[in-house]
Scaffold this motif. Structure first.
Motif, short mmCIF file in Angstrom:
data_model
loop_
_atom_site.label_atom_id
_atom_site.label_comp_id
_atom_site.label_asym_id
_atom_site.label_seq_id
_atom_site.Cartn_x
_atom_site.Cartn_y
_atom_site.Cartn_z
N GLY A 360 -28.16 -20.05 -17.28
CA GLY A 360 -29.14 -19.36 -16.49
C GLY A 360 -29.51 -17.93 -16.89
N THR A 361 -30.03 -17.27 -15.84
CA THR A 361 -30.60 -15.83 -15.99
C THR A 361 -29.16 -14.76 -16.03
N ASP A 362 -27.83 -15.25 -15.76
CA ASP A 362 -26.96 -14.54 -15.70
C ASP A 362 -25.79 -15.38 -15.84
N SER A 363 -25.50 -15.65 -17.22
CA SER A 363 -24.63 -16.78 -17.59
C SER A 363 -23.92 -16.31 -18.89
N LEU A 364 -23.23 -14.98 -18.76
CA LEU A 364 -22.77 -14.52 -19.99
C LEU A 364 -21.65 -15.34 -20.49
N TRP A 365 -20.43 -15.83 -19.53
CA TRP A 365 -19.32 -16.54 -20.20
C TRP A 365 -19.73 -18.07 -20.42
N LEU A 366 -20.78 -18.52 -19.89
CA LEU A 366 -21.14 -19.63 -20.29
C LEU A 366 -21.83 -19.84 -21.60
N LEU A 367 -22.71 -18.63 -22.15
CA LEU A 367 -23.06 -18.40 -23.20
C LEU A 367 -22.08 -18.21 -24.29
N LEU A 368 -21.30 -17.36 -24.04
CA LEU A 368 -19.93 -17.23 -24.98
C LEU A 368 -19.18 -18.40 -25.25
N GLY A 369 -18.95 -19.01 -24.19
CA GLY A 369 -18.14 -20.42 -24.41
C GLY A 369 -18.73 -21.35 -25.22
N GLY A 370 -20.18 -21.35 -24.85
CA GLY A 370 -20.97 -22.61 -25.71
C GLY A 370 -20.96 -22.09 -27.28
N CYS A 371 -21.16 -20.77 -27.44
CA CYS A 371 -21.39 -20.15 -28.73
C CYS A 371 -20.03 -20.60 -29.49
N ALA A 372 -18.90 -20.19 -28.76
CA ALA A 372 -17.73 -20.64 -29.37
C ALA A 372 -17.26 -21.85 -29.98
N VAL A 373 -17.76 -22.70 -28.72
CA VAL A 373 -17.54 -24.25 -29.23
C VAL A 373 -18.38 -24.68 -30.43
N MET A 374 -19.54 -24.24 -30.43
CA MET A 374 -20.61 -24.55 -31.51
C MET A 374 -20.32 -24.20 -32.86
N SER A 375 -20.07 -22.89 -32.78
CA SER A 375 -19.38 -22.22 -34.07
C SER A 375 -18.12 -22.71 -34.61
N CYS A 376 -17.19 -23.27 -33.71
CA CYS A 376 -16.11 -24.03 -34.35
C CYS A 376 -16.27 -25.41 -34.83
N GLY A 377 -17.40 -25.93 -34.38
CA GLY A 377 -17.88 -27.26 -34.92
C GLY A 377 -18.62 -26.98 -36.21
N ILE A 378 -19.37 -25.85 -36.31
CA ILE A 378 -20.22 -25.55 -37.68
C ILE A 378 -19.29 -25.24 -38.68
N VAL A 379 -18.23 -24.29 -38.42
CA VAL A 379 -17.59 -24.00 -39.51
C VAL A 379 -16.55 -25.18 -39.74
N THR A 380 -16.15 -25.93 -38.93
CA THR A 380 -15.30 -27.15 -39.29
C THR A 380 -16.39 -28.07 -40.37
N VAL A 381 -17.49 -28.10 -40.25
CA VAL A 381 -18.23 -28.99 -40.99
C VAL A 381 -18.57 -28.28 -42.23
N MET A 382 -18.70 -26.97 -42.44
CA MET A 382 -19.16 -26.31 -43.36
C MET A 382 -17.80 -26.10 -44.14
N ALA A 383 -16.69 -26.09 -43.75
CA ALA A 383 -15.56 -25.90 -44.65
C ALA A 383 -15.17 -27.14 -45.18
N LEU A 384 -15.32 -28.16 -44.54
CA LEU A 384 -14.83 -29.53 -45.39
C LEU A 384 -16.05 -30.13 -46.15
N VAL A 385 -17.29 -29.96 -45.91
CA VAL A 385 -18.27 -30.56 -46.85
C VAL A 385 -18.38 -29.36 -47.97
N SER A 386 -17.96 -28.44 -47.83
CA SER A 386 -17.91 -27.27 -49.14
C SER A 386 -16.70 -27.79 -49.80
N ASP A 387 -15.65 -27.96 -49.25
CA ASP A 387 -14.64 -28.53 -50.20
C ASP A 387 -14.94 -29.84 -50.76
N LEU A 388 -15.47 -30.92 -50.07
CA LEU A 388 -15.82 -32.03 -50.76
C LEU A 388 -16.75 -31.69 -51.92
N ALA A 389 -17.70 -31.02 -51.79
CA ALA A 389 -18.80 -30.96 -52.70
C ALA A 389 -18.12 -30.38 -54.01
#
Length: 505
Positions: A360-389
């Protein structure tokens, strides 16, 4: 007897303390190159006061670094394979150091633009050379996967660290100090790399195809420029023609590569389908990461009303989780099917974006939590597919393989900002009243600048709704990535054997 011999040979492939020390040294250029993408965020007001650049010059001060970096990655990857990755790394480090000093003491906008361009050229030599050296130093698949996991986490952290570090430096020094922080690290690199890092290159490189250099730049630069401009200012016919021109030159470049024995991009790289799949999935992950950053940074500043420095510090919080995500994912992938972990990374990232859709318009912790979860997933993909390539690429072509991965990231990031940014902009504009000033209808900062409390409140609601729609679109695309990972990689990767597990224990 055969088993004992192969085990001994395999043990001989294991990297020791020297290689891991060299790897830590090689992280220095990675951090600096990724930091230089964001290091000017806080410095521009000071540069404006001292150098008085025009609006166009200010844009080039920002963008010329990324354009030079993106346009020369393929060339420098091929050059590193031919003349030696360590040699190219040292040349790039020297150029990066010299350009940093020139940038710090620039006396005109033109001088600073030129220095930033040389920094981009130096960055283009550093990125593929260092990853190519990692490929040659870590011959054991499990150790290489662990190293690339750490590498991916450091790269993601460097971008976030750059803006914060520049803010801290500007609190105590002049704007040129944000460039001088590069020099001690590069000097250390120039001293330690010849001692710790062995040279590696293609033993039979063939002739260097000079005509492919302008073709590769003509393919990459117009597309990246057109997409970024469309993200910032909207798509129109001239920008569409620029993108089309880049695609046409790209077709000519690919046609030339397919017909030459000494091609800049060897067809040998694409013999294993894991290489092309890795590039595509890596670009898709970068798409989501950069696309989400388009609105999350604005949310902190324009919706929550944070100052630039405060917003930058809060944006570092998700990076704390990212630092452990890639190495952890790599360790899990080494004990199970790598495809499943890549697929899980996409799903986790989609879940993080789905959390952003609930803000919502006042959801700092929700935003940070969502960004942390998303970033963990993204970095997981990037690390493994980079190693694969990289693992599927011939060692002689390691730098070329790395340059293609990084070029794919540039395209993915530009497309993410353009497309998800376009979704957010369209929703925001549609929800703003027709009576609002034009600037307020285009962007939330434009609404904030009016000083009208009721219009600002409406603008914040509209922006949050636009972020929700863009997050849903990004999450859907990441789920498509999970399906693609299963489809493209299911028969490509497999669990480690018991012998391999015993070898590394």
């Amino acid at each position: 007897m055969t088993n004992a011999t192969s085990t001994t040979a395999a043990r001989g492939d294991l990297a020791g303390r020297r290689e891991w020390t060299a790897f830590v040294v090689l992280l220095l250029p990675l951090l600096l190159v990724s930091m230089d993408v964001s290091v000017l965020f806080f410095a521009i007001p000071s540069i404006d006061r001292d150098l008085a650049p025009s609006a166009t010059q200010q844009l080039w001060i920002f963008d010329v670094y990324a354009f030079a970096l993106a346009g020369l990655l393929i060339t420098m990857g091929s050059l590193g394979d031919r003349i030696g990755r360590r040699r190219l790394l040292l040349l790039g480090a020297f150029a990066f150091s010299a350009a940093s000093v020139v940038a710090a003491y620039s006396t005109s906008p033109e001088m600073l633009i030129a220095a930033r361009a040389v920094l981009g050229i130096g960055g283009a030599t550093l990125m593929p050379s260092t990853m190519g050296l990692v490929r040659s130093m870590f011959r054991d698949e499990r150790q290489r996967g662990r190293a690339i996991g750490i590498w991916s986490g450091a790269m993601a952290g460097g971008i976030a660290l750059g803006s914060v570090l520049s803010g801290v430096m500007l609190e105590h020094f002049w704007w040129g100090s944000v460039f001088l922080i590069n020099v001690p690290a590069m000097v250390l690199l120039l001293v330690l790399v010849p001692v710790l890092v062995p040279e590696s290159k293609d033993p039979n490189p063939g002739r260097f195809d000079f005509l492919s250099v302008p073709l590769s730049m003509g393919a990459v630069l117009p597309v990246v420029y057109g997409v970024k401009e469309s993200a910032a200012h909207g798509f129109d016919v001239p920008r569409g023609l620029v993108i089309a021109a880049g695609l046409l030159v790209g077709w000519l470049f690919v046609r030339r590569q397919r017909g030459r024995g000494d091609a800049m991009i060897s067809r040998e790289l694409f013999r294993d389908r894991g290489f092309a799949a890795g590039i595509g999935l890596n670009a898709l992950a970068t798409f989501a990461m950069m696309g989400s950053s388009f609105f999350t940074t604005q949310y902190l500043q324009s919706v929550l009303g944070m100052g630039t420095m405060e917003a930058a510090l809060w944006s570092l919080a998700p990076s704390l989780a990212v630092g452990a995500a890639a190495p952890t994912a790599t360790a899990i992938a080494q004990r199970t099917d790598r495809t499943r972990v890549i697929c899980a990374g996409f799903v986790i990232a989609a879940a993080g974006l789905s959390v952003l859709a609930l803000t919502g318009t006042d959801s700092l912790w929700l935003l940070l939590g969502g960004c942390a979860v998303m970033s963990c997933g993204i970095v997981t993909v990037m690390a493994l597919v980079s190693d694969l390539a990289l693992s599927t690429a011939p060692p002689a072509r390691a730098s070329s393989a790395a340059s293609l991965l990084e070029t794919g990231q540039e395209f993915g990031g530009a497309m993410g900002m353009a497309l998800l940014g376009a979704v957010a902009t369209a929703v925001y504009t549609a929800q703003m009243p027709d009576s609002a000033p034009e600037a307020a209808r285009k962007t939330l900062p434009g609404a904030v600048a009016t000083g009208d409390d009721s219009l600002i409140s409406v603008g914040r609601e509209a922006f949050v709704h636009s972020m929700q729609y863009a997050s849903v679109a990004g999450a859907a695309l990441l789920l498509v990535g999970a399906v693609l990972a299963v489809t493209l990689l299911r028969r490509r990767t497999a669990p480690a054997s018991r012998d391999e597990l015993a070898l590394t224990s």
